[in-house]
Structures are given as structure tokens and as C-alpha cells.
Design an enzyme around this catalytic site. Structure first.
Site, PDB file in Angstrom:
ATOM      1  N   LEU A 250       7.247 -16.683  15.212  1.00 27.85           N
ATOM      2  CA  LEU A 250       8.057 -17.927  15.705  1.00 27.85           C
ATOM      3  C   LEU A 250       9.150 -18.351  14.650  1.00 27.85           C
ATOM      4  O   LEU A 250       9.026 -18.526  13.552  1.00 27.85           O
ATOM      5  CB  LEU A 250       7.004 -19.042  15.674  1.00 27.85           C
ATOM      6  CG  LEU A 250       5.661 -18.683  16.477  1.00 27.85           C
ATOM      7  CD1 LEU A 250       4.668 -19.834  16.507  1.00 27.85           C
ATOM      8  CD2 LEU A 250       5.768 -18.045  17.683  1.00 27.85           C
TER       9      LEU A 250
ATOM     10  N   HIS B 148       4.097 -16.973  11.465  1.00 29.90           N
ATOM     11  CA  HIS B 148       3.712 -15.844  12.139  1.00 29.90           C
ATOM     12  C   HIS B 148       2.265 -16.098  12.916  1.00 29.90           C
ATOM     13  O   HIS B 148       1.458 -16.774  11.904  1.00 29.90           O
ATOM     14  CB  HIS B 148       3.657 -14.599  11.441  1.00 29.90           C
ATOM     15  CG  HIS B 148       4.845 -14.038  11.225  1.00 29.90           C
ATOM     16  ND1 HIS B 148       5.039 -13.352   9.887  1.00 29.90           N
ATOM     17  CD2 HIS B 148       6.190 -14.297  11.340  1.00 29.90           C
ATOM     18  CE1 HIS B 148       6.513 -12.935   9.661  1.00 29.90           C
ATOM     19  NE2 HIS B 148       7.193 -13.427  10.678  1.00 29.90           N
TER      20      HIS B 148
ATOM     21  N   THR C 208       8.139  -3.554  12.036  1.00 31.05           N
ATOM     22  CA  THR C 208       7.363  -3.847  11.030  1.00 31.05           C
ATOM     23  C   THR C 208       7.566  -5.531  10.760  1.00 31.05           C
ATOM     24  O   THR C 208       8.233  -6.075  11.279  1.00 31.05           O
ATOM     25  CB  THR C 208       7.735  -3.431   9.663  1.00 31.05           C
ATOM     26  OG1 THR C 208       8.802  -3.851   9.348  1.00 31.05           O
ATOM     27  CG2 THR C 208       7.363  -1.701   9.760  1.00 31.05           C
TER      28      THR C 208
ATOM     29  N   HIS D  56     -34.226  10.902   3.594  1.00 31.84           N
ATOM     30  CA  HIS D  56     -34.145  11.377   4.982  1.00 31.84           C
ATOM     31  C   HIS D  56     -34.431  12.764   5.369  1.00 31.84           C
ATOM     32  O   HIS D  56     -33.983  13.947   4.717  1.00 31.84           O
ATOM     33  CB  HIS D  56     -32.425  11.158   5.139  1.00 31.84           C
ATOM     34  CG  HIS D  56     -31.956  11.360   6.578  1.00 31.84           C
ATOM     35  ND1 HIS D  56     -30.798  10.955   7.019  1.00 31.84           N
ATOM     36  CD2 HIS D  56     -32.870  11.602   7.644  1.00 31.84           C
ATOM     37  CE1 HIS D  56     -30.659  11.130   8.239  1.00 31.84           C
ATOM     38  NE2 HIS D  56     -31.859  11.553   8.762  1.00 31.84           N
TER      39      HIS D  56
ATOM     40  N   LYS E 106     -26.554  15.519 -44.934  1.00 30.87           N
ATOM     41  CA  LYS E 106     -26.152  15.788 -43.652  1.00 30.87           C
ATOM     42  C   LYS E 106     -25.631  17.160 -43.633  1.00 30.87           C
ATOM     43  O   LYS E 106     -24.737  17.658 -44.049  1.00 30.87           O
ATOM     44  CB  LYS E 106     -24.812  14.922 -43.255  1.00 30.87           C
ATOM     45  CG  LYS E 106     -24.588  14.618 -41.801  1.00 30.87           C
ATOM     46  CD  LYS E 106     -23.451  13.451 -41.532  1.00 30.87           C
ATOM     47  CE  LYS E 106     -23.287  13.452 -40.140  1.00 30.87           C
ATOM     48  NZ  LYS E 106     -23.063  14.359 -39.471  1.00 30.87           N
TER      49      LYS E 106
END
Length: 813
Positions: free
Chosen positions: A139, A179, A237, A340, A522
Site C-alpha cells: 500500500l 505492507h 522482491t 524404534h 610428577k
């Protein structure tokens, strides 16, 4: 970086943002940075209206006071992860961007794509133009009219559309007019919808000739509102809802309510007003998001589901209005896993997303461990009503067999991209799944039948170690146990080792004085949890990977532990010619998987297992008992063990332990609280790691080619350390490599080559000739110190760490 450039990570993608202070709207002073911020914040509402549609853009690189240019083709320099689809034109085929995630939106904003325009159709699963899934009326007020007149015409059009069974939604366009959108079922072509829209416009012109015109001629538009019906043409578009406009002010196309159209002060909205409304009322156009016309539309995501099922033949739900079952906004979405028993037993994983259950068939169910990944194959989307479905699908029908619910509940979505989903599920109380963080990663194909990897994450969403879970077991028969699964008596979650925290010597000394002295050397190897069944020792790396077959001198013989069963914790080490542990030498063994190679290297590089803790003895869990008691149990357990298994001594003096570690050239010591329990999978302050030499785990993200004697090979590795903003660049490592190590690195890094730079903050000089690799491998370096900018000084390579994952790497302070 030069100027105001920023390298950012958004949604798992890295983007270079430039000129963020560039003013794109001079009259308002709005900058590119503010535009990017708007598109980032509005993305949850905008993206559903863009998904699946080719996006045409108006780019304003010099701001809205300069002429824009239209962009259809994606720019040659666009990131390769931006999805694109070809559309044929008379001038040739153009590759349009598809916008389905925030990173793509941010990229478009970075190149000043202010206006985003889309057609009224989406691509079909085959990549073709689909039928339109929405009707639009533009519009457009002529001279002497404005929004008030457009609103009046919109109300007249609404009455006609509702009479046709179509509910229209208004959008102030961000320019001059309004729109109107109405959802379609996708059964008509663009030409058919153009004819409908034209007839509607002509009918309104006939009823209201003083205010409405349906002809494009400019001379007929003064004092009237043009109803532009041509926007429904498949080649046309319309500005996308929530897109910015390239006008003097930063207005945006804003979905509105019908009550707002009755306001005499109705006006276009700026992007700040749109953001405020979005937070307050959400999306008034939400009913048309993603797939206009509802989920049951012929072109919607349930079209494949509906096409495969006849409601007269199957008890499965085929709802008329799937959206009615959607979880209300603000609540966690649902998940369900169904067992399933079809032609082949499998499990179906379904996640509620955008009004449907996005679904994957998972042949072996959810992985019970972080060390094993599962295959997942994407299937068609299912209606949300399927979340409660249990029953028998008749033989001969699609998916014929028995379906039962294995577990269900809610989930938190951490990331949702078309190639990666990270989420945390919260199953039924007492159910088989519990709460677990998972990742789905697409590996091949797209859409239905695409292949994905289902991964159990090593940490939860807060970064805490995530325990292993229960194996998936079918109701009718046990799921076969994989060859590398631990004995059923020891759940995998019990095999996560306790971890230490780093401390300075002074703190360790003071803490040991408070606890009572207890220090262990360690041993410079790799961590291993051993599971003893009375005859054989199985070995598991810190990652959960079964490494039993790699060390037959430990696992292929009777280890002679004094218990019917046990779980022990220790370190696998390799000794050099001096009898000193050498992590570099262990590299020769830790990567081998072929029996012939293992046997050959075993003679050259034998290994030992140094034990320092016990978690379980003869079926009893002893982890909660104090360390001093567990140590006594461990010494009795290993008193007659084979020579390759030892329980090294404990020092009652921190300095003596440090001196011994220094004499052997080892990394350091661990000071422990003798009263502490063993906390599986926890990094605990009851164990303090004190380093003599500075080492750092790093993630490999790039290679710089070698020169001179290393021409054709690796010159140096580019490495990083994960931080909150991504993989932070930590420098280059160019020393410490043997020829065999370089060959090994070349072999494992070659398949990981990529065009994408994985680092945050890599200097241009280091990036200039770099060959990037996916950041999937962890290594260890020795170094002098970190620079203030986080770069490793004098880094020397120690070796790969296959027992570590990238998300486990932390900066050592």
C-alpha cells in the site's frame, strides 16, 4: 589491527569488522557499529522471515546520503560459510545469500547491506523456486496521502482477505506506506497469486475509487493509495520485515498490530523503537515466520512427514494445526528419544525447534562416553504431537515397527546452526539420560538424510567436567557392548580422573604444613585409569579412550594385582637411556594403534605404569576414604605386581620432592592433602601441582612452511589457548622437533587443512604465509614465560597430547 578493525567470534564464526564508527545515517548520526548491533539484537525475529529465501540487498557503503547499489550475487570476498543458492536470470545465474543465522546477518551489515529484500517464495528441498507461501499487498501512498489513508485501505483489504480465509498482518514499511501479508498453503503458483492480488486491488478500486488505485501510472496516484499487487510476481522482491531502510532516518520495516493501525498518530518506526517493541511484545508477524501458511503447508517442513504417511493406515499423529502444540514462548523446548524397533533397531532423537520436532535417527543411541561419537542421520521434521507417541506402526508402512519413549523432557539450546547444534537435555527424573550436554555436528550432505556426528561433550555448559552416562540398552535386547567398553561392573562415569590445580612453591609449602606433608613426583607421562578384572588390566586415557591395546606389556599379561577387581589411577611413562621418564620418547608409543607397529616399537620403547591412587577394590568404592587409607590399600594391592607396575614413594618434604624432580629433569611435583577424598572428574584444590619447568598445553591452529633444511616440511606451528572470546593466539613453536615428530605432525595435520583462520588476535606478520588447520589437536610446549600480550616466549615443542581435547586446554599461570 589497523584502525578500528575488530576480529570477533559470533555463533562459532569469526568475522573481521571494520570502520565501525563510519556514519551511515548522517542526519541521525547512526554508525555502522549501531547497525550491526541492531541486526544482531533483532535477529531472532528477523531470521524466521528470511530463512530459505534468496536475499537481494541495497548496499550503502558511503551512507544513505549517497546512491546505493543493488547486490544480488554474493561478493567474491564473502566468507565461505555464508550459504548461497543459485538463481537463474536472463543475464546469467547469480548466487544469492541465504540468511539463517546471526553471523550471516552481521556479515551483511558489515558490508553496509542496509536493506534486505526477499520474494514471496522459498527454495524447495531440491533447490528450485517454490510456490509462494505468502501473499503481499504493498500500500503505497501517492501525493496528498499518508499512513492514515494507507491504514484505511488496509482495513478494507483485511475484510476481503478474511472472507477468503486469509488473515492479513500489517507492516509499516519503514519508507512511506504499509505492507499486508497473508499466509498461503503453497498450492498456487506465483502467476496465480498475482492474478488474485490484482483482482483484489481492482475490486477495492471499484468500491473506493476516490482513495484506491490499482494502476501503476503516476498521474493516477495523486490523492490515492496505490495497491501494488505486482510484488507477488516470482521475480519481484519486497523489503523484509524488520529490515532497515536506506532513508534519511534509520527506519525499519515494522510488523504492527491492527490496534496500532487505528491510532491517528501512526508513524514509521526507527530501529531503536523496533527493538523496544520487540522486547515488549515479540513478533506480531510470528504466525508467518519460517513457513507462511503454517507447518502443514505443502511447502512447509512437515510436507515430507505428511507425504510419507496415510492417517487411515498408521496410528502416528498427523495434526491439522501443528502450531497449536508449540511450547509457549519463554519455556524450555521439548525433546524426546524414542526406541524404534523397525527393520533395524535404532533410536530417534527429536528436538523441538520452530514449531516442529527436528529429528535424527541414531543407530546406537546417545553415546554413553565422551570418548565415543555416534552416527546420526537427519530425517524429516515431525509434528510436536509425536513427542507423546508410542505404538505399533503397521508392517509395510513407512517406519513400520514398534515405537516406545526411551526418555523425554526439556532442553537448553546453546547453539543452533544448520551445521551444528549444541544443547543440554534434562530427562525424566530417574530416567536413563539425566542431564547431559550434547553436540550434533553435520559431516556430510544437507537436509533429510544428511549425516551428523552425535558427541557427548566433556564439560557441561558451565565448564565443569561431565561424567559419563549409562549405555543405551534396548527394551527387547541388550545393546551389544563395544570391544573397547569397560566392564559392566564399572560405569564409565567412574573413570573420570581427579585433577590438580597449579600452585606456586611457597603456597604449596604453606599448605603442606597445614595438611601434613605429602608430595609425589610428577612423572612426565600420560594419565591412565586402570580397570582390573582379576586377570587382565584395561587402560583408559583421561579422555575416556580405551588405550588397552597400545600397551600390551601392561595389559596383555597377568598384572598380579592382589584383588578380584580394582580401579586404579596412575601414569604411563617411557624411560630414556638413563632410566629417566621422557615424554618425548613416549610419543613413539602413544599414537600407535596397529598391532604390528606396537609390537615393533615395544622393544625399542618399553613403558611402565606408576600408580598413585585406587578408587575401587573388590567391588567396594573407596574413593570417599582419606588418601592415606587409599595409599595403604594401593600398596597392598600392588605388592606383588609385575615389574612394569610400580607404586613410587611419597615424600614427606616438599623441598626434597622438588630436588628429586629437578635431578631427574621432570616437570615438577604434586602436593596432596592426605585427608582428601578422590573426587572423580573434579579439578580439586586438595591436589596442588608445582612446576619446575613451565609447560603449557596448546591447540594447533596453523603451520608456517619450512625453509632451508626444512623446505617442504613444517617450519613452525601456530598455536593458541582457548579463552572466552575464542582460540587466543599464543605464538609460534619452531624448535624441539625430531624428524619423526615432524613427519607425524605433517601426517595428522594434513587432513585438517582449512581456509579459515581459527585464531583470535594473530598478527598479520604471522598470518601472512600461514596454512590454517582446524583446531582439533592438542600439543604441549615448554616455555620461559608469557608476554603481557599472552604470547609464549622461547617455546619448545614437547609432543602431541591425544589424551586431551581442545576444550580441556587452560592457560597455566
Amino acid at each position: 589491527m589497523p584502525g578500528d578493525e575488530q576480529l570477533v567470534q559470533i555463533g562459532g564464526r569469526r568475522l573481521r569488522l571494520t570502520r565501525l564508527d563510519k556514519v551511515l545515517y548522517p542526519a541521525a548520526g547512526t554508525t555502522k557499529g549501531e547497525v550491526i548491533d541492531y541486526y544482531t539484537r533483532i535477529a531472532p525475529l528477523l531470521i524466521p522471515h528470511l530463512t530459505g529465501r534468496p536475499v537481494t540487498r541495497l548496499r550503502f557503503p558511503d551512507g544513505v546520503d549517497h546512491a546505493p547499489f543493488m547486490a544480488k550475487d554474493l561478493e567474491p570476498g564473502a566468507p565461505d560459510w555464508v550459504h548461497r543458492m543459485p538463481v537463474a536470470h536472463t543475464t546469467g545465474t547469480k548466487a544469492y545469500p541465504l540468511v539463517g543465522d546471526v553471523p550471516t546477518l552481521v556479515y551483511l551489515a558489515q558490508v553496509a547491506s542496509l536493506e534486505l529484500h526477499t520474494p514471496q517464495w522459498r527454495f524447495t528441498p531440491e533447490g528450485e523456486r517454490g510456490n509462494p507461501d505468502r501473499l503481499v499487498l504493498d500500500l503505497d501512498p501517492g501525493p496528498g496521502t499518508g499512513l492514515a489513508e494507507c491504514a484505511q485501505v488496509a482495513r478494507w483489504a483485511r475484510a476481503i482477505l478474511v472472507g477468503m480465509g486469509l488473515e492479513p498482518h500489517p507492516v509499516t514499511s519503514g519508507s512511506k506506506g504499509i505492507h499486508l501479508y497473508a499466509g498461503l498453503d503453497g498450492a498456487q503458483t506465483s502467476d496465480q497469486i498475482v492474478a488474485v492480488a490484482k483482482a483484489l486491488a481492482q475490486a477495492l478500486e471499484a468500491d473506493h475509487p476516490d482513495l484506491v488505485v490499482s494502476r501503476m501510472a503516476k498521474e493516477a496516484r495523486t490523492g490515492r493509495v496505490l495497491i501494488d499487487w505486482s510484488q507477488n510476481n516470482g521475480s519481484k522482491t519486497t523489503i523484509a520485515p524488520y529490515s532497515l531502510r536506506g532513508r534519511a532516518q534509520p527506519w525499519a520495516a515494522a510488523p504492527r498490530t491492527w490496534d496500532e493501525l487505528d491510532d491517528p498518530a501512526l508513524s514509521q518506526l526507527t530501529f531503536t523503537e523496533v527493538l523496544e517493541r520487540a522486547e515488549r511484545i515479540g513478533d506480531p508477524l510470528g504466525a508467518l515466520g519460517f513457513r507462511a501458511g503454517g507447518r502443514s503447508a505443502a511447502s512447509g517442513p512437515l510436507s515430507a512427514y505428511i507425504a510419507k504417511r496415510d492417517p487411515a493406515r498408521t496410528p502416528e499423529p498427523v495434526p491439522d494445526n501443528p502450531l497449536a502444540a508449540a511450547t509457549p514462548a519463554g519455556q524450555q523446548p521439548r525433546f524426546v528419544i524414542q526406541e524404534h524397533h523397525a527393520r533395524r533397531l535404532h533410536w530417534d532423537l527429536r528436538l523441538e525447534h520452530e514449531g516442529v520436532f527436528v529429528s535424527w535417527a541414531v543407530p546406537r543411541g546417545v553415546p554413553a562416553t565422551t570418548g565415543r561419537n555416534g552416527l546420526a542421520v537427519m530425517t524429516e521434521d515431525h509434528p510436536l504431537e509425536y513427542g507423546s507417541f508410542e505404538g505399533a506402526i503397521p508392517r509395510g508402512e513407512y517406519g513400520g515397527g514398534t515405537v516406545t519413549i526411551w526418555d523425554d523432557g526439556r532442553y537448553d539450546a546453546e547453539k543452533w546452526r544448520d551445521d551444528e547444534v549444541i544443547f543440554t537435555v534434562h530427562g525424566r527424573p530417574g530416567g536413563p539420560l539425566g542431564s547431559v550436554r550434547l553436540a550434533l555436528i553435520r559431516t556430510q550432505g544437507s537436509g533429510e538424510k544428511s549425516s551428523w556426528l552425535l558427541h557427548r561433550m566433556k564439560t557441561d555448559a558451565e565448564g565443569r567436567p561431565q561424567p559419563d552416562g549409562q549405555p543405551v540398552v534396548a527394551s527387547a535386547q541388550a545393546d551389544p557392548v563395544a570391544p573397547d567398553s569397560p566392564p559392566a561392573a564399572v560405569p564409565r562415569r567412574e573413570l573420570a580422573p581427579m585433577l590438580s590445580t597449579t600452585a606456586a612453591r611457597a603456597l604449596a609449602r604453606a599448605t603442606a604444613g597445614r595438611w601434613g606433608p605429602w608430595a609425589e613426583v610428577k612423572w612426565d607421562g600420560i594419565r591412565a585409569i586402570g580397570v582390573w578384572d582379576g586377570t587382565r588390566l584395561r587402560l583408559y586415557a583421561r579422555s575416556g579412550t580405551d588405550v588397552t591395546a597400545r600397551y600390551p606389556e601392561l595389559s596383555g599379561v597377568d598384572a598380579r594385582l592382589a584383588a578380584a577387581s580394582a580401579v586404579v589411577d596412575g601414569e604411563i611413562i617411557a624411560l630414556d637411556a638413563r632410566g629417566v621418564p621422557s615424554f618425548t620418547r613416549l610419543q613413539n608409543r602413544m599414537h600407535l594403534t596397529k598391532p604390528r607397529e606396537i609390537a615393533a616399537e615395544q622393544a625399542r620403547t618399553p613403558v611402565r605404569l606408576h600408580l598413585f591412587d585406587v578408587l575401587r577394590v573388590d567391588g567396594a568404592d573407596v574413593a570417599a576414604r582419606p588418601l592415606r587409607e587409599r595409599r595403604a590399600l594401593l600398596e597392598r594391592l600392588a605388592a606383588d605386581a609385575i615389574g612394569e607396575i610400580a607404586v613410587p614413594p611419597v615424600f614427606d618434604d616438599v623441598d626434597a620432592a622438588l630436588a628429586t624432580s629437578a635431578r631427574l629433569g621432570l616437570e615438577g611435583i604434586v602436593v596432596k592433602n592426605p585427608a582428601s577424598a578422590y573426587r572423580r572428574g573434579v579439578r580439586s584444590p586438595d591436589w596442588l601441582k608445582v612446576k619446575l619447568t613451565r609447560t603449557q598445553e596448546v591447540v594447533i591452529g596453523g603451520i608456517r612452511p619450512g625453509r632451508g633444511g626444512r623446505a617442504g616440511s613444517i617450519g613452525s606451528l601456530l598455536v593458541g589457548v582457548p579463552e572466552s572470546d575464542g582460540l587466543r593466539y599464543a605464538g609460534r613453536v619452531g624448535t624441539g622437533f625430531s624428524d619423526s615428530m615432524l613427519a607425524r605432525l605433517d601426517e595428522v595435520l594434513a587432513p585438517l587443512r582449512t581456509e579459515a583462520n581459527p585464531f583470535v588476535g594473530v598478527p598479520d606478520a604471522d598470518a601472512r604465509d600461514a596454512l590454517w588447520v582446524r583446531p582439533e589437536l592438542v600439543g604441549e610446549v615448554e616455555f620461559a614465560q608469557f608476554t603481557p600480550g599472552g604470547i609464549l616466549r622461547h617455546a619448545s615443542w614437547r609432543g602431541l597430547r591425544p589424551d586431551k581435547a581442545p576444550d580441556q586446554v587452560r592457560r597455566e599461570e
